[in-house]
Design a protein around this motif. Structure first.
Motif, mmCIF file in Angstrom:
data_model
loop_
_atom_site.group_PDB
_atom_site.id
_atom_site.type_symbol
_atom_site.label_atom_id
_atom_site.label_comp_id
_atom_site.label_asym_id
_atom_site.label_seq_id
_atom_site.Cartn_x
_atom_site.Cartn_y
_atom_site.Cartn_z
ATOM 1 N N MET A 179 -11.124 32.497 83.941
ATOM 2 C CA MET A 179 -12.519 33.468 83.308
ATOM 3 C C MET A 179 -11.385 34.097 82.098
ATOM 4 N N ILE A 180 -10.937 35.590 83.124
ATOM 5 C CA ILE A 180 -10.324 36.457 82.213
ATOM 6 C C ILE A 180 -9.369 36.493 81.145
ATOM 7 N N MET A 181 -8.920 35.492 80.951
ATOM 8 C CA MET A 181 -7.670 34.710 80.441
ATOM 9 C C MET A 181 -8.402 34.299 78.710
ATOM 10 N N ARG A 182 -10.136 33.347 79.407
ATOM 11 C CA ARG A 182 -11.136 32.602 78.797
ATOM 12 C C ARG A 182 -11.518 34.215 77.534
ATOM 13 N N LEU A 183 -12.043 35.126 78.208
ATOM 14 C CA LEU A 183 -12.405 36.130 77.984
ATOM 15 C C LEU A 183 -11.671 37.052 76.765
ATOM 16 N N GLN A 203 -13.414 24.112 90.425
ATOM 17 C CA GLN A 203 -12.858 23.053 89.940
ATOM 18 C C GLN A 203 -12.741 23.416 88.846
ATOM 19 N N LEU A 204 -14.070 23.986 88.287
ATOM 20 C CA LEU A 204 -13.954 24.259 86.551
ATOM 21 C C LEU A 204 -13.571 24.549 86.249
ATOM 22 N N HIS A 205 -12.779 25.661 87.218
ATOM 23 C CA HIS A 205 -12.118 26.823 86.784
ATOM 24 C C HIS A 205 -12.951 27.202 86.319
ATOM 25 N N TYR A 206 -13.781 27.971 86.671
ATOM 26 C CA TYR A 206 -14.097 28.738 86.979
ATOM 27 C C TYR A 206 -14.637 30.126 87.193
ATOM 28 N N ASP A 207 -13.254 30.524 87.815
ATOM 29 C CA ASP A 207 -12.421 31.524 88.378
ATOM 30 C C ASP A 207 -11.654 32.941 87.878
ATOM 31 N N SER A 208 -11.409 34.159 87.976
ATOM 32 C CA SER A 208 -12.260 35.247 88.067
ATOM 33 C C SER A 208 -10.898 35.160 86.917
ATOM 34 N N SER A 209 -9.633 34.833 87.634
ATOM 35 C CA SER A 209 -8.157 35.087 86.580
ATOM 36 C C SER A 209 -8.585 34.381 85.146
#
Length: 534
Positions: free
Chosen positions: A155-159, A147-153
Motif C-alpha cells: 500500500m505504501i508503494m501504491r500511495l 491476499q489482495l495485497h492490502y499489506d502495508s508495504s
C-alpha cells in the motif's frame, strides 16, 4: 632420635587445630553477612515492586484500562485489534475501488462492535463461545485482505505512485492556469477595442479637435517649462492612461502645474489624441506623441530594436520553438516586443528640454499629491525608486544569471532590487553619466539571452546599478495585481501599482482592489456606455 620424633608430632597437631578454628570463624562470618544482606535487599525490592505497581495502577486509571484488556487471552482486546485493522483495510479497499470487499469488512466491523456494546451493557466480559464466530469471520476477511495485497508495504508503494500522479496532475493544471491567465492578460477586452475604434473615427471626422491641438501655443510652452511637474507614461491603453491622469489630477494640490507626456504607437495615436482633447482633467496639461515619429529611434542606434526585429527573438517570445517548447509562457508576452516597453531607457532623448521627470506605468493609481517627489534629494543619483528587497526574492541574483562571469564580476548578488512603475529621474545626471550608453552596453551583450531572460527590470538593474536612490516605500505600493497587500499599506500609499496579470480593467482583476481603480473611471461617459464599460 626418639625424643625428636614426639616433639615433631606435637608441632603438627598444634598447626592443625589453628587452621580448623580459623576456618570455622570464617564460615560464621560469611553466614552472618548473607543473613544481613537478605534482610537489606528484601525491603528494597519490596519497595521497588510496590512503587512500580502503584505507577501501573495510576496508568490504568488514567487510560481506563481493565484487567481483561491486559490479559493475554482477552477476547475484548482481540476484537478491538481486529476492528482497528479492518477499518484501515476498508479505506484501502475503497481506494482500490473494491467496494464489495469494503462493504463486507464494514458489515463485520458492525457485528464485532455490537458484541462489544452488548458486553459493556451487561457489565460482564465476553465469553469464547459467543465471540468465536465473529472472531473467526473477521480473521478470515483480514486474511483475504492480505491476499489482495492490502499489506502495508504494497500500500505504501501504491500511495507513493498515487501521490506522484497527483503531483503531475497539479503541475499540469498549474501550467494550464498560468497559460490561460497569461492569455487573458494579453488580450484586449472588446470594450477597450471598441473605445479605440470610436475615438479614432471621431478624431478623423472632427477637424475641430485637430485644430484645437495644433493652435494651442500655451500648451506647447508648458511642455518645456522646468518649473512645472512633468510626468511621462508610455502606453497603448487609453482607459488605463486616463485613470493615471485623472487620479493624479484629483489628488493634486495644484493640478494646473501637472504636465503629462504620453507616448503611444501609430495604431492608438489618433484615439489617444481624441480622448485627451475631448476631456479635461482639472487643468492638467496632456501631450500625446507616437514613437514612430522619433527619427533617432532606429536599429542602428537602438540595440534592442535590432534584436526585436530578429526572427529568432520573435520565435523565442511567441513560440519558444528554439528550445523545444520549454520556454515558460510568461516569457512569450508581446509587451516584451513592444518598443513602448523599452522607451524608458531613452527618456532624455524623448524629452530633451526637461531636467527632472516622474515616470509612471499605466497600471497605477495615484492617491496622494506627488509634487513633493520633485524636491526629493537624489544625492547625485539618476534614479529614485522604492526598493523591493524586503524579501529574498527581490535580490539581484533572482533576476540575473550569476553563472555568467560578466555578471558575477560586476554585480553583488545580494544587492537590493527596486521597482519600475513610479520612478523619479534626474535627466541632467542621466545625460552627464551617459546612462543610455550603459544600457546599450549591457543590451548588446545579451543578444543570446544569457545575462537575463526577459523584461526591462533586469537591464534596468544593470543600467542603474550604483545610480539609484531609495525612496520612502509609501511612495510606491506594489502587488495589487497578483497578491494580497496590507490594507494599512494601501491606505498610506501614494501610488498603487497593479503589477501582475490581474489588471483592474480585466475580468481576471482582483475584485477587492478594483474599486480603488474604478472610482477614477466615469462610466456615465457616452462613449464608455456605447462600448459597454461597466
Amino acid at each position: 632420635m626418639r625424643r625428636q620424633r614426639p616433639e615433631f608430632r606435637r608441632t603438627v597437631k598444634r598447626r592443625f587445630s589453628n587452621v580448623f578454628w580459623l576456618t570455622l570463624c570464617g564460615l560464621v562470618v560469611l553466614v552472618l553477612i548473607v543473613l544481613l544482606s537478605r534482610e537489606t535487599t528484601q525491603p528494597r525490592s519490596r519497595s521497588v515492586l510496590s512503587k512500580s505497581s502503584y505507577i501501573n495502577n495510576k496508568a490504568m486509571e488514567g487510560l481506563n484500562i481493565t484487567s481483561e484488556m491486559l490479559s493475554p487471552d482477552s477476547i475484548l482486546r482481540q476484537l478491538n485489534d481486529q476492528i482497528s485493522l479492518a477499518k484501515a483495510y476498508v479505506v484501502i479497499a475503497k481506494e482500490s475501488n473494491n467496494l464489495q470487499f469494503a462493504w463486507e469488512l464494514s458489515a463485520q466491523i458492525r457485528n464485532s462492535q455490537i458484541l462489544l456494546s452488548n458486553a459493556a451493557l451487561r457489565r460482564s466480559p465476553l465469553t469464547l463461545r459467543e465471540s468465536e464466530t465473529s472472531v473467526r469471520d473477521m480473521a478470515l476477511l483480514l486474511f483475504q485482505a492480505q491476499q489482495l495485497h492490502y499489506d502495508s508495504s504494497t500500500m505504501i508503494m501504491r500511495l507513493k505512485a498515487r501521490i506522484q500522479d497527483l503531483e503531475e496532475q497539479t503541475s499540469s493544471v498549474t501550467d494550464k492556469s498560468n497559460k490561460y491567465g497569461q492569455i487573458a492578460a494579453e488580450e484586449v477586452p472588446k470594450s477597450l477595442y471598441c473605445l479605440g475604434v470610436l475615438l479614432t473615427t471621431e478624431w478623423f471626422k472632427r477637424t475641430d479637435l485637430q485644430k484645437k491641438v495644433n493652435y494651442n501655443k500655451q500648451i506647447s510652452m508648458k511642455l518645456t517649462d522646468n518649473n512645472l511637474y512633468h510626468f511621462c507614461v508610455f502606453s497603448d491603453n487609453i482607459l488605463a492612461t486616463s485613470v493615471v491622469i485623472n487620479s493624479s489630477a484629483t489628488n493634486s494640490l495644484n493640478p494646473e502645474k501637472l504636465v503629462f507626456h504620453l507616448v503611444t504607437d501609430e495604431v492608438n495615436y489618433a484615439a489617444m489624441k481624441a480622448w485627451f482633447t475631448m476631456n479635461g482633467f482639472r487643468g492638467v496639461t496632456v501631450d500625446v506623441q507616437k514613437f514612430e515619429d522619433f527619427t533617432w529611434l532606429n536599429a542602428s542606434y537602438v540595440p534592442v530594436l535590432k534584436q526585436l526585429q530578429d526572427s529568432d527573438t520573435q520565435n523565442y517570445y511567441f513560440s519558444g520553438s528554439n528550445d523545444g517548447g520549454k520556454t515558460p509562457i510568461k516569457f512569450r508576452n508581446p509587451k516584451y516586443l513592444s518598443m513602448l516597453n523599452h522607451l524608458r531607457f531613452y527618456i532624455p532623448e524623448v524629452f530633451p528640454s526637461l531636467k527632472k521627470l516622474v515616470f509612471l506605468d499605466d497600471d497605477v493609481v495615484v492617491q496622494k499629491d506627488l509634487s513633493d517627489l520633485f524636491t526629493v534629494d537624489l544625492k547625485g543619483n539618476v534614479n529614485g525608486a522604492v526598493e523591493t528587497c524586503m524579501e529574498t526574492f527581490h535580490r539581484y541574483h533572482k533576476y540575473l544569471n550569476y553563472s555568467h562571469p560578466l555578471i558575477r564580476s560586476h554585480f553583488d548578488p545580494d544587492a537590493c532590487g527596486w521597482a519600475f512603475g513610479m520612478n523619479v529621474f534626474d535627466l541632467v545626471e542621466w545625460r552627464k553619466r551617459n546612462v543610455t550608453g550603459i544600457y546599450h552596453y549591457w543590451q548588446e551583450r545579451n543578444v543570446d539571452r544569457t545575462l537575463w531572460k526577459l523584461g526591462t527590470l533586469p537591464p534596468g538593474l544593470l543600467t542603474f546599478y550604483g545610480l539609484t536612490e531609495p525612496l520612502d516605500p509609501n511612495w510606491h505600493v506594489l502587488g495589487l495585481g497578483y497578491t494580497n497587500v496590507d490594507p494599512q499599506v494601501i491606505e498610506n500609499g501614494a501610488v498603487l501599482h497593479y503589477n501582475g496579470n490581474s489588471k483592474p480593467w480585466l475580468k481576471i482583476g482582483m475584485e477587492k482592489y478594483k474599486g480603488l481603480w474604478e472610482k477614477y473611471v466615469d462610466y456615465s461617459h457616452p462613449m464608455l456606455e456605447r462600448c459597454n464599460f461597466h
